[in-house]
Design a protein around this motif. Structure first.
Motif, mmCIF file in Angstrom:
data_model
loop_
_atom_site.group_PDB
_atom_site.id
_atom_site.type_symbol
_atom_site.label_atom_id
_atom_site.label_comp_id
_atom_site.label_asym_id
_atom_site.label_seq_id
_atom_site.Cartn_x
_atom_site.Cartn_y
_atom_site.Cartn_z
ATOM 1 N N CYS A 103 5.992 -4.510 8.063
ATOM 2 C CA CYS A 103 4.947 -4.460 7.033
ATOM 3 C C CYS A 103 3.575 -4.834 7.616
ATOM 4 C CB CYS A 103 5.278 -5.410 5.886
ATOM 5 S SG CYS A 103 4.026 -5.359 4.575
ATOM 6 N N PRO A 104 2.547 -3.958 7.435
ATOM 7 C CA PRO A 104 1.226 -4.262 8.000
ATOM 8 C C PRO A 104 0.347 -5.113 7.085
ATOM 9 C CG PRO A 104 1.200 -2.060 7.066
ATOM 10 C CD PRO A 104 2.582 -2.610 6.819
ATOM 11 N N ILE A 105 0.830 -5.362 5.857
ATOM 12 C CA ILE A 105 -0.030 -6.046 4.883
ATOM 13 C C ILE A 105 0.392 -7.505 4.731
ATOM 14 C CG2 ILE A 105 -0.900 -6.022 2.502
ATOM 15 C CD1 ILE A 105 -1.689 -3.546 4.129
ATOM 16 N N ASN B 251 4.602 -12.965 5.849
ATOM 17 C CA ASN B 251 3.464 -12.755 6.748
ATOM 18 C C ASN B 251 2.229 -13.337 6.090
ATOM 19 O OD1 ASN B 251 4.911 -11.073 8.753
ATOM 20 N ND2 ASN B 251 5.009 -9.587 7.080
ATOM 21 N N THR C 27 0.819 -1.220 0.000
ATOM 22 C CA THR C 27 0.000 0.000 0.000
ATOM 23 C C THR C 27 0.854 1.272 0.000
ATOM 24 O OG1 THR C 27 -0.094 0.043 2.401
ATOM 25 C CG2 THR C 27 -1.866 -1.132 1.277
#
Lengths: 501, 84
Positions: free
Chosen positions: B54-56, B69, B10
């Motif tokens: 990384c949040p995704i 992830n 993103t």
């Protein structure tokens, strides 16, 4: 019978007075802040229902990165139709952001406050956030700066923060207990590791509390935001409120969880509901005994522009801003004139109100009869008067009248009845939605109510009232309350009496 | 030995300043990793830093194309809910 217009809760009123600083907030909570804080925030649109009709704020999205995950956030989301925190359409580099701020400030002179709120965590993007603040402090010294943060990296940034024209920092604190926190934060990024579960919450909480203490010690105003999540932290937030107040936060803003399934958040997809209006109000009331509460937060987008509840962001997209020629020193002169005129108007209103409150308070003391509290909805475009048609209102302000007086409770959004068409997507008509939104209210005061919604409103136990058009809100609410008292509609229920005691 | 960022990125910038090899750069439509420079943080950090912040889920792959992830690992959202 005259009733006082009060700005505190029933419990405080029964103690017979209120100390500045501890009073609950209402439509104009600033009158209850200590004078040095009131001077700092009187023209901040986010802190006063009154000021937000005169002053505007904007957010710039320069801080995309985040160092934690919250269960109410989905970092994939970006939709121009979504109006809620964390959502933006256009990310800016600091130089672009400054250009945009100057363009907005020159076009909307009422813009007094620039916030950096995300879409990630501003302090997890220190270079971009502080570069923006540094340039604005130099080029636009007449704009106040504020920043919100989850607090994780706050302690290491306090020194840098204190260098700029920043007098408010907002910390989102949802808990002080790591077991509660483990249900809200799945992970944090800490010292080059991703930490999960209770340990993560423990670190985050410790950093938030330390950051709060350090800011207060530096004399920087701290507001605390909390998201109310039923069954997770709803009871716990009363304790949070006590603790942050004791540490020196000047305002607590309890906001309802937003968790639509289509937002794709953990809470949205697992069916965690947000609080009802009644639950939110009950918690705000419970916290209010300890803390200045904020009642009119509109939960803006991370790139909102304009007055609260409106967003003019689309007028200032980067391609439009690039076309604008801004002479800021010239604009600053014009802004100063506009601000002076607004300040004069606000100050005269405040003084007029103060003298009136004292007057009715004195008359109110003689009254002994205790009547039950009643919620009323008000349609207004601003200015403190009833001046909006029922069918045009996109939101209603909620007031509570009781034998103690009138207080502002909050605002509730709806789809304007006249714009709603026959049905919304889910088959619910705009009127149905408004009826639901007004649940618990016994009257709705507007400048005009059409024939069509009249019947359904009455059937729902909400008396439509168009008799007080252009009258000051509190006075009109008191008049309607008095009419209800005379009509014998306000006998106290025993249960409610006990609650107050 | 190199990691890869794919289209679900993103563009949140979180990874870029953390990379010890300066292998991550801004690009369209999303950030990229220079495979020549990426060391997967060997010798610098225990965990590859980009995949650690990384949040995704699924946005960063290892050499074998496996997400570091995987779905559900960060948000805790049950897989059947993610599919819906």
């Amino acid at each position: 019978m005259q009733l006082p217009v009060i700005n505190n809760t029933a419990s405080e009123a029964s103690q017979g007075g209120c100390s500045a600083g501890s009073c609950g907030s209402t439509d104009d909570q600033m009158n209850h802040l200590p004078e040095h804080i009131r001077q700092k925030v009187f023209n901040h649109p986010c802190y006063s229902e009154e000021a937000h009709h005169y002053f505007a704020r904007m957010h710039v999205a320069v801080a995309p990165a985040c160092n934690i995950q919250c269960n109410y956030c989905n970092r994939k989301y970006d939709c121009a139709n979504e109006s809620r925190p964390g959502v933006v359409s256009e990310l800016h580099h600091p130089v672009q952001a400054v250009k945009k701020v100057l363009a907005v400030a020159a076009t909307i002179p009422q813009m007094t406050v620039l916030g950096i709120a995300g879409p990630g965590d501003p302090l997890a993007n220190p270079e971009r956030t502080f570069e923006t603040f540094r340039m604005l402090s130099e080029q636009a010294p007449d704009i106040k700066l504020c920043v919100s943060t989850n607090g994780l990296s706050l302690p290491e940034q306090v020194e840098e923060l204190s260098k700029y024209n920043i007098d408010h920092v907002t910390i989102t604190i949802n808990c002080v207990d790591p077991d509660v926190g483990a249900q809200i934060y799945p992970w944090i990024f800490w010292k080059n590791k991703r930490i999960k579960g209770r340990e993560a919450a423990e670190i985050l909480i410790a950093q938030q509390q330390k950051g709060l203490e350090m800011l207060v010690a530096k004399g920087i105003l701290v507001k605390v935001n909390s998201v109310m999540i039923p069954g997770v932290n709803d009871k716990h937030l009363e304790e949070v409120s006590k603790i942050v107040k004791a540490k020196g936060a000047f305002l607590h803003n309890v906001m309802p969880l937003i968790s639509e399934a289509e937002h794709g958040t953990f809470y949205g997809l697992t069916g965690q509901r947000g609080p009802t209006n009644e639950e939110l109000q009950a918690l705000q009331d419970a916290c209010e005994g300890d803390m200045n509460m904020m009642r009119h937060c509109r939960q803006c987008r991370a790139d909102a522009v304009g007055l609260l509840g409106e967003d003019r962001g689309s007028e200032f997209t980067m391609d439009k801003v690039e076309q604008m020629e801004i002479n800021y020193p010239e604009a600053m002169k014009m802004r100063a004139e506009v601000h002076a005129a607004i300040n004069e108007e606000l100050e005269s209103k405040r003084l007029a109100k103060e003298s009136k409150v004292q007057l009715v308070s004195i008359q109110g003391v003689q009254k002994k009869e205790v009547t039950r509290p009643v919620l009323m909805a008000v349609a207004t475009k601003g200015g403190g008067v009833i001046n909006e048609h029922f069918g045009h209102a996109g939101e209603f302000l909620i007031y509570e009248a009781s034998s103690e007086g009138v207080r502002f409770i909050g605002h509730r959004k709806t789809t304007p009845y006249c714009e709603g068409g026959d049905t919304c997507g889910d088959g619910e008509s705009a009127l149905d939605k408004t009826l639901k939104v007004l649940a618990g209210c016994e009257a709705v005061l507007c400048s005009k109510v059409g024939y069509e919604p009249w019947g359904p409103l009455e059937a729902a136990g909400i008396q439509p009232n168009g008799e007080h058009a252009m009258e000051p809100i509190e006075e009109a609410v008191l008049k309607v309350y008095e009419e209800m008292r005379v009509a014998g509609k306000l006998a106290v229920k025993v249960v409610e009496q006990q609650k107050v005691a | 030995m190199a990691l890869e960022i794919i289209e679900s990125c993103t563009n949140c910038w979180a990874c870029q300043p953390l990379c010890p090899s300066k292998a991550i750069y801004e690009a369209k439509p999303h950030f990229m990793i220079d495979a020549q420079k990426c060391t997967e943080c060997a010798g610098d950090f225990e965990d590859p830093q980009c995949a650690t912040i990384c949040p995704i889920e699924g946005a960063i792959l290892n050499e074998d194309g496996v997400p570091l992830n995987p779905p559900g690992s960060l948000t805790g959202i049950p897989l059947q809910k993610l599919a819906a």
